[in-house]
Design a protein around this motif. Structure first.
Motif, PDB file in Angstrom:
ATOM      1  N   PHE A  85       0.863  -1.181   0.000  1.00 24.88           N
ATOM      2  CA  PHE A  85       0.000   0.000   0.000  1.00 24.88           C
ATOM      3  C   PHE A  85       0.903   1.235   0.000  1.00 24.88           C
ATOM      4  N   TYR A  86       0.552   2.251  -0.772  1.00 28.68           N
ATOM      5  CA  TYR A  86       1.441   3.401  -0.891  1.00 28.68           C
ATOM      6  C   TYR A  86       0.685   4.649  -1.326  1.00 28.68           C
ATOM      7  N   GLU A  87       1.288   5.795  -1.035  1.00 25.21           N
ATOM      8  CA  GLU A  87       0.812   7.069  -1.557  1.00 25.21           C
ATOM      9  C   GLU A  87       1.126   7.104  -3.043  1.00 25.21           C
ATOM     10  N   ALA A  88       0.121   7.398  -3.866  1.00 26.62           N
ATOM     11  CA  ALA A  88       0.301   7.371  -5.317  1.00 26.62           C
ATOM     12  C   ALA A  88      -0.176   8.681  -5.928  1.00 26.62           C
ATOM     13  N   TYR A  89       0.591   9.187  -6.891  1.00 28.50           N
ATOM     14  CA  TYR A  89       0.186  10.393  -7.602  1.00 28.50           C
ATOM     15  C   TYR A  89       0.943  10.458  -8.930  1.00 28.50           C
ATOM     16  N   ALA A  90       0.424  11.249  -9.838  1.00 26.22           N
ATOM     17  CA  ALA A  90       1.083  11.481 -11.127  1.00 26.22           C
ATOM     18  C   ALA A  90       1.857  12.790 -11.051  1.00 26.22           C
ATOM     19  N   ASP A  91       2.869  12.919 -11.868  1.00 28.40           N
ATOM     20  CA  ASP A  91       3.643  14.151 -11.914  1.00 28.40           C
ATOM     21  C   ASP A  91       2.717  15.324 -12.229  1.00 28.40           C
ATOM     22  N   GLY A  92       2.729  16.335 -11.347  1.00 30.07           N
ATOM     23  CA  GLY A  92       1.874  17.506 -11.528  1.00 30.07           C
ATOM     24  C   GLY A  92       0.605  17.479 -10.712  1.00 30.07           C
ATOM     25  N   ASP A  93       0.279  16.337 -10.085  1.00 29.13           N
ATOM     26  CA  ASP A  93      -0.930  16.254  -9.253  1.00 29.13           C
ATOM     27  C   ASP A  93      -0.804  17.137  -8.018  1.00 29.13           C
ATOM     28  N   ARG A  94      -1.944  17.660  -7.564  1.00 28.07           N
ATOM     29  CA  ARG A  94      -1.983  18.471  -6.347  1.00 28.07           C
ATOM     30  C   ARG A  94      -2.307  17.641  -5.110  1.00 28.07           C
ATOM     31  N   LYS A  95      -2.862  16.466  -5.292  1.00 27.26           N
ATOM     32  CA  LYS A  95      -3.171  15.590  -4.168  1.00 27.26           C
ATOM     33  C   LYS A  95      -2.930  14.143  -4.578  1.00 27.26           C
ATOM     34  N   ALA A  96      -2.779  13.297  -3.570  1.00 31.56           N
ATOM     35  CA  ALA A  96      -2.486  11.887  -3.826  1.00 31.56           C
ATOM     36  C   ALA A  96      -3.613  11.011  -3.304  1.00 31.56           C
ATOM     37  N   HIS A  97      -3.613   9.749  -3.740  1.00 31.34           N
ATOM     38  CA  HIS A  97      -4.557   8.748  -3.248  1.00 31.34           C
ATOM     39  C   HIS A  97      -3.753   7.541  -2.770  1.00 31.34           C
ATOM     40  N   ILE A  98      -4.446   6.546  -2.248  1.00 33.07           N
ATOM     41  CA  ILE A  98      -3.788   5.334  -1.771  1.00 33.07           C
ATOM     42  C   ILE A  98      -3.995   4.231  -2.802  1.00 33.07           C
ATOM     43  N   ALA A  99      -2.898   3.689  -3.297  1.00 34.86           N
ATOM     44  CA  ALA A  99      -2.948   2.591  -4.266  1.00 34.86           C
ATOM     45  C   ALA A  99      -2.390   1.331  -3.620  1.00 34.86           C
ATOM     46  N   VAL A 100      -2.658   0.187  -4.260  1.00 42.58           N
ATOM     47  CA  VAL A 100      -2.184  -1.096  -3.734  1.00 42.58           C
ATOM     48  C   VAL A 100      -1.702  -1.959  -4.891  1.00 42.58           C
ATOM     49  N   GLY A 101      -0.667  -2.704  -4.636  1.00 49.57           N
ATOM     50  CA  GLY A 101      -0.163  -3.679  -5.588  1.00 49.57           C
ATOM     51  C   GLY A 101       0.289  -4.919  -4.836  1.00 49.57           C
ATOM     52  N   ARG A 102       0.611  -5.968  -5.591  1.00 47.54           N
ATOM     53  CA  ARG A 102       1.124  -7.191  -4.958  1.00 47.54           C
ATOM     54  C   ARG A 102       2.478  -7.537  -5.559  1.00 47.54           C
ATOM     55  N   PHE A 103       3.320  -8.134  -4.728  1.00 44.20           N
ATOM     56  CA  PHE A 103       4.659  -8.485  -5.178  1.00 44.20           C
ATOM     57  C   PHE A 103       4.637  -9.722  -6.062  1.00 44.20           C
ATOM     58  N   ARG A 104       5.390  -9.629  -7.117  1.00 48.04           N
ATOM     59  CA  ARG A 104       5.722 -10.760  -7.964  1.00 48.04           C
ATOM     60  C   ARG A 104       7.243 -10.764  -8.062  1.00 48.04           C
ATOM     61  N   GLY A 105       7.866 -11.549  -7.191  1.00 44.47           N
ATOM     62  CA  GLY A 105       9.306 -11.439  -7.017  1.00 44.47           C
ATOM     63  C   GLY A 105       9.608 -10.110  -6.358  1.00 44.47           C
ATOM     64  N   ASP A 106      10.475  -9.310  -6.969  1.00 45.79           N
ATOM     65  CA  ASP A 106      10.775  -7.977  -6.444  1.00 45.79           C
ATOM     66  C   ASP A 106      10.088  -6.880  -7.253  1.00 45.79           C
ATOM     67  N   LYS A 107       9.123  -7.261  -8.067  1.00 48.81           N
ATOM     68  CA  LYS A 107       8.365  -6.299  -8.848  1.00 48.81           C
ATOM     69  C   LYS A 107       6.943  -6.199  -8.320  1.00 48.81           C
ATOM     70  N   ILE A 108       6.289  -5.089  -8.650  1.00 51.47           N
ATOM     71  CA  ILE A 108       4.928  -4.846  -8.177  1.00 51.47           C
ATOM     72  C   ILE A 108       3.943  -4.986  -9.324  1.00 51.47           C
ATOM     73  N   GLU A 109       2.922  -5.791  -9.073  1.00 50.13           N
ATOM     74  CA  GLU A 109       1.800  -5.929  -9.999  1.00 50.13           C
ATOM     75  C   GLU A 109       0.673  -5.033  -9.502  1.00 50.13           C
ATOM     76  N   PRO A 110       0.265  -4.023 -10.257  1.00 50.96           N
ATOM     77  CA  PRO A 110      -0.787  -3.112  -9.787  1.00 50.96           C
ATOM     78  C   PRO A 110      -2.098  -3.867  -9.542  1.00 50.96           C
TER      79      PRO A 110
END
Length: 532
Positions: A310-335
């Protein structure tokens, strides 16, 4: 039941009116607290001694305070200068025989326990000797003349990592002891830096006065005071002006990029194998950001056989962030998707279990309260479960259960002009995620100083020992480094921790900061800053 006499406090001042906001805040809080009694204001006959600054610096200092450190006037709730006793030494001295020590006589007649000095000049040593707990002062009180204030200019000009706020006491035999000496991240302007630290000084002083009132024992160490700090020279001011110019140019460029929906701070994540007391970030693997998915404040959560992020997520230029979640596949994240989104900014998604229930306590300081959300359907459906601290500004809060009790660690901002979540850590015993019963620690805030106070991840237990990740905000950078604090004592009457290591942004190339840690099982994750 024995009634404890309130601490009898005197204040050494330069005049009877025209007090600064931070001074009015101190007077107001002392008068509102039954543990203290504000007995008298002692007007010093020569409050600034021989301290002087050049006319050029006096002009610069005045203009900078007006332009960069201006704040609305503080309105006291309990303090009224017209109702206070003022003992003016300039007047009293004309009516008392020359062989009588007027200040010492005042100290004894008023039965003062201590004097808070707001002037560069002190009381005479004989008068200080008769004060049971001495004369208290801040280091910034020593760095001013009648027309100028040069506190923190030296730190800003020399680009120090942080500014020390020293509260010290003068006692018998000219002994000087340090009561507390937290450090704070430096701001671009010395005048603004000084104004900010003076507001923080209010909380620090009140905490230490409270400790003294409870124990009737002054706990202090030999002072580490530096030599007398002189006003900046002409050469210093040229260097200082160059630094200010560079800062404003950088701000203008950043504002331009913001209008073009770009220029957000860019963070990245690193993951590896290890525990909080032994992990090596040099061996970690990067989970890089994308322009539309910048990741910060990561929390791990083990669900079944899978590890989620779980992490703070935002796009470049955003004024606010939301909470996104992904799962690990090895050392990579699957959204996986968006876990939580609101009208206001969200970050710091602290996810935890209580029995069979799963909860999230994100940072929601823009809503002026702490919120806890309960998971309805893991990991994307959540409902608001409880709230607390309505109207308060809180950030980066975590709950931990230790020896059968729930503890809330949160960074509240107690402020008038400068909202700040990096400088004060508050501790409460609570009833768990419901937050219906909240008991404040006796000496809140239990940690003061932006180099150690702000939470940087969940409280973790390892071999029976509690560890608190905390941010090291220094070098003018938010999130410069990451501390691992070992909690040595935790109760409603005592809190003690020590830093066992600090991770600085040199474990990989191109980093500007790192400020968050979490672990689950054998996996850990940290975030790191790529741009300012």
């Amino acid at each position: 039941m024995t009634t404890v006499r309130p601490l009898r406090i005197g204040v050494l001042v330069a005049q009877k009116e025209g007090f600064e906001n931070w001074e009015l805040m101190i007077f107001d809080r002392i008068m509102a607290d039954p543990r203290f009694s504000l007995i008298t204001f002692i007007v010093h006959p020569n409050p600034f001694g021989d301290l002087k600054a050049s006319r050029l610096f006096e002009l610069e200092s005045h203009l900078e305070r007006r332009l960069l450190a201006r704040q609305r006037r503080y309105t006291p709730q309990t303090f009224d200068a017209n109702r206070q006793r003022f003992d003016d030494l300039r007047v009293l001295g004309t009516y008392v025989a020359a062989d009588i020590d007027v200040p010492r006589q005042l100290v004894n007649e008023r039965e003062l326990d201590l004097v808070i000095r707001l002037t560069p000049a002190s009381l005479p040593s004989d008068a200080i000797r008769d004060l049971p707990f001495g004369e208290w002062a801040f280091n910034f009180c020593d760095q001013r003349s009648r027309k100028a204030d040069w506190f923190s200019y030296r730190d800003v000009i020399s680009k120090s990592a942080a500014t020390e706020l020293l509260l010290y006491a003068k006692q018998d035999d000219a002994r000087v002891t340090s009561i507390a000496s937290p450090s704070f991240n430096i701001k671009f302007s010395a005048a603004r830096n000084a104004a900010f630290l003076k507001e923080r000084a209010v909380t620090l002083l009140m905490r230490e006065l409270g400790r003294l009132a409870d124990s009737r024992e002054l706990k202090a160490e030999p002072s580490r005071r530096n030599d007398v700090v002189k006003p900046p020279s002409s050469v210093d001011m040229v260097r200082y002006a160059g630094g200010l110019s560079s800062h404003f140019l950088a701000r203008a460029i950043k504002a331009l990029r913001a209008r073009m929906h770009s220029g957000s701070a860019i963070w990245t994540l690193y993951t590896g194998r290890g525990r909080i007391d032994d992990f090596d970030p040099r061996e970690s693997v990067e989970i890089p950001p994308t322009k539309s998915d910048i990741k910060a404040d990561p929390f791990l959560f083990q669900y079944g056989n899978e590890c989620y992020l779980f992490y703070e997520a935002y796009a470049d230029g955003d004024r606010k962030a939301h909470i996104a979640v992904g799962r690990f596949r090895g050392d990579k994240i699957e959204p996986v998707g968006i876990a939580l989104s609101c009208d206001h900014h969200l970050s710091y998604p602290f996810v935890f279990r209580d029995g069979k229930s799963i909860f999230m306590m994100p940072e929601t300081h823009q809503s002026r309260r702490i919120e806890i959300w309960r998971c309805v359907e893991f990991p994307l459906k959540w409902e608001l479960y409880s709230t607390a601290f309505e109207g308060r500004s809180a950030a980066d809060s975590v709950l931990t259960r230790h020896k059968g009790k729930w503890w809330l660690f949160t960074n509240l901002s107690d402020f008038h002009a400068y909202e700040d979540h990096c400088s004060e850590l508050y501790l409460f015993e609570v009833d768990g995620p419901e937050l219906k019963r909240i008991i404040s620690h006796k000496h809140n805030p239990v940690v003061i100083g932006s180099t150690v106070a702000r939470n940087g991840g969940r409280i973790l237990e390892r071999n029976g020992q509690l560890y608190r990740p905390s941010q090291c905000n220094a070098h003018g950078i938010y999130g410069y480094g990451l501390n691992i604090m070992e909690i040595e004592e935790l109760s409603l009457t005592a809190y003690r921790e020590r830093c066992i290591r600090t991770i600085t942004p040199d474990f990989k190339k191109g980093l500007r900061g790192c400020h968050h840690f979490d672990a689950a099982g054998e996996r850990y994750v940290v975030d790191a800053r790529l741009s300012l």
